[in-house]
Structure formats: C-alpha cells, structure tokens
Design a protein around this motif. Structure first.
Motif, PDB file in Angstrom:
ATOM      1  N   GLY A   1       0.790  -1.225   0.000  1.00 20.96           N
ATOM      2  CA  GLY A   1       0.000   0.000   0.000  1.00 20.96           C
ATOM      3  C   GLY A   1       0.825   1.279   0.000  1.00 20.96           C
ATOM      4  N   LEU A   2       2.130   1.177   0.185  1.00 18.29           N
ATOM      5  CA  LEU A   2       2.982   2.364   0.215  1.00 18.29           C
ATOM      6  C   LEU A   2       3.403   2.823  -1.179  1.00 18.29           C
ATOM      7  N   GLY A   3       2.959   2.120  -2.199  1.00 21.67           N
ATOM      8  CA  GLY A   3       3.283   2.532  -3.558  1.00 21.67           C
ATOM      9  C   GLY A   3       4.333   1.645  -4.201  1.00 21.67           C
ATOM     10  N   HIS A   4       4.839   2.115  -5.315  1.00 22.71           N
ATOM     11  CA  HIS A   4       5.814   1.340  -6.083  1.00 22.71           C
ATOM     12  C   HIS A   4       6.745   2.279  -6.847  1.00 22.71           C
ATOM     13  N   LEU A   5       7.828   1.729  -7.332  1.00 21.75           N
ATOM     14  CA  LEU A   5       8.764   2.446  -8.198  1.00 21.75           C
ATOM     15  C   LEU A   5       8.508   2.001  -9.628  1.00 21.75           C
ATOM     16  N   GLU A   6       8.684   2.908 -10.582  1.00 19.29           N
ATOM     17  CA  GLU A   6       8.501   2.561 -11.994  1.00 19.29           C
ATOM     18  C   GLU A   6       9.775   2.848 -12.782  1.00 19.29           C
ATOM     19  N   PHE A   7      10.050   1.963 -13.751  1.00 21.08           N
ATOM     20  CA  PHE A   7      11.233   2.076 -14.603  1.00 21.08           C
ATOM     21  C   PHE A   7      10.833   1.791 -16.038  1.00 21.08           C
ATOM     22  N   PRO A   8      11.411   2.514 -17.009  1.00 21.14           N
ATOM     23  CA  PRO A   8      11.186   2.127 -18.407  1.00 21.14           C
ATOM     24  C   PRO A   8      11.679   0.694 -18.604  1.00 21.14           C
ATOM     25  N   ARG A   9      10.977  -0.071 -19.424  1.00 22.19           N
ATOM     26  CA  ARG A   9      11.314  -1.486 -19.598  1.00 22.19           C
ATOM     27  C   ARG A   9      12.781  -1.691 -19.983  1.00 22.19           C
ATOM     28  N   GLY A  10      13.319  -0.873 -20.862  1.00 22.98           N
ATOM     29  CA  GLY A  10      14.721  -1.025 -21.282  1.00 22.98           C
ATOM     30  C   GLY A  10      15.700  -0.841 -20.133  1.00 22.98           C
ATOM     31  N   GLU A  11      15.406   0.112 -19.255  1.00 19.51           N
ATOM     32  CA  GLU A  11      16.267   0.326 -18.086  1.00 19.51           C
ATOM     33  C   GLU A  11      16.191  -0.858 -17.135  1.00 19.51           C
ATOM     34  N   TRP A  12      14.989  -1.395 -16.942  1.00 19.06           N
ATOM     35  CA  TRP A  12      14.823  -2.568 -16.073  1.00 19.06           C
ATOM     36  C   TRP A  12      15.594  -3.753 -16.641  1.00 19.06           C
ATOM     37  N   GLU A  13      15.481  -3.981 -17.936  1.00 21.80           N
ATOM     38  CA  GLU A  13      16.177  -5.112 -18.564  1.00 21.80           C
ATOM     39  C   GLU A  13      17.689  -4.957 -18.449  1.00 21.80           C
ATOM     40  N   ALA A  14      18.200  -3.733 -18.548  1.00 24.33           N
ATOM     41  CA  ALA A  14      19.636  -3.493 -18.382  1.00 24.33           C
ATOM     42  C   ALA A  14      20.060  -3.781 -16.942  1.00 24.33           C
ATOM     43  N   PHE A  15      19.241  -3.396 -15.980  1.00 24.83           N
ATOM     44  CA  PHE A  15      19.522  -3.680 -14.572  1.00 24.83           C
ATOM     45  C   PHE A  15      19.576  -5.185 -14.321  1.00 24.83           C
ATOM     46  N   VAL A  16      18.564  -5.900 -14.807  1.00 28.84           N
ATOM     47  CA  VAL A  16      18.505  -7.346 -14.603  1.00 28.84           C
ATOM     48  C   VAL A  16      19.702  -8.033 -15.257  1.00 28.84           C
ATOM     49  N   ALA A  17      20.069  -7.599 -16.463  1.00 30.81           N
ATOM     50  CA  ALA A  17      21.223  -8.187 -17.162  1.00 30.81           C
ATOM     51  C   ALA A  17      22.511  -7.949 -16.354  1.00 30.81           C
ATOM     52  N   SER A  18      22.671  -6.748 -15.823  1.00 33.28           N
ATOM     53  CA  SER A  18      23.863  -6.439 -15.023  1.00 33.28           C
ATOM     54  C   SER A  18      23.891  -7.268 -13.746  1.00 33.28           C
ATOM     55  N   ALA A  19      22.751  -7.382 -13.091  1.00 29.31           N
ATOM     56  CA  ALA A  19      22.683  -8.175 -11.862  1.00 29.31           C
ATOM     57  C   ALA A  19      22.978  -9.642 -12.147  1.00 29.31           C
ATOM     58  N   SER A  20      22.420 -10.148 -13.232  1.00 26.77           N
ATOM     59  CA  SER A  20      22.634 -11.568 -13.597  1.00 26.77           C
ATOM     60  C   SER A  20      24.095 -11.842 -13.925  1.00 26.77           C
ATOM     61  N   ALA A  21      24.784 -10.832 -14.457  1.00 29.07           N
ATOM     62  CA  ALA A  21      26.191 -11.004 -14.812  1.00 29.07           C
ATOM     63  C   ALA A  21      27.116 -10.705 -13.639  1.00 29.07           C
ATOM     64  N   GLY A  22      26.552 -10.357 -12.484  1.00 31.88           N
ATOM     65  CA  GLY A  22      27.358 -10.096 -11.303  1.00 31.88           C
ATOM     66  C   GLY A  22      28.043  -8.748 -11.322  1.00 31.88           C
ATOM     67  N   ARG A  23      27.545  -7.820 -12.100  1.00 35.82           N
ATOM     68  CA  ARG A  23      28.188  -6.499 -12.198  1.00 35.82           C
ATOM     69  C   ARG A  23      27.622  -5.482 -11.209  1.00 35.82           C
ATOM     70  N   LEU A  24      26.736  -5.902 -10.335  1.00 34.73           N
ATOM     71  CA  LEU A  24      26.192  -4.961  -9.333  1.00 34.73           C
ATOM     72  C   LEU A  24      26.718  -5.274  -7.971  1.00 34.73           C
TER      73      LEU A  24
END
Length: 61
Positions: A38-61
């Motif tokens: 109920g406190l809300g959510h954060l929003e990201f453009p899909r391309g930015e989210w996909e770049a984040f997930v790719a970086s996290a999956s590759a261990g770059r975060l």
C-alpha cells in the motif's frame, strides 16, 4: 496499468521469503515491497529494467 494483484509476481529466487519485492511488467516495469504494498511502487522504463537485470545476472552490481 491496473493495480490488480494478478499483475504482480515475486521472483522465483524468493523461495517463500517474506522480505522480497514484487514486479509488474509492461511498457513500464513497476516494483514494490511485498510487505508494504500500500505504500506505492517504483517505476522504470522497460529497457532500463532489462539493463539492470542483465547487469545483476552477470554479477556487475
């Protein structure tokens, strides 16, 4: 976008943990705290989210 509970999903890596986030995918990807929905959510453009997930999956975060 609707705020329907069915639109949100938890990561398969959460393994039933209560301290996790939920994601709703679309043109804009939304992320919220499972325990405090109920406190809300954060929003990201899909391309930015996909770049984040790719970086996290590759261990770059």
């Amino acid at each position: 976008m609707t705020n329907d509970r069915a639109d949100w999903h938890k990561s398969s890596h959460s393994a039933g943990a209560e301290n996790c986030v939920e994601v709703r995918r679309g043109v804009v990807v939304a992320m919220r705290d499972t325990q405090h929905q109920g406190l809300g959510h954060l929003e990201f453009p899909r391309g930015e989210w996909e770049a984040f997930v790719a970086s996290a999956s590759a261990g770059r975060l």
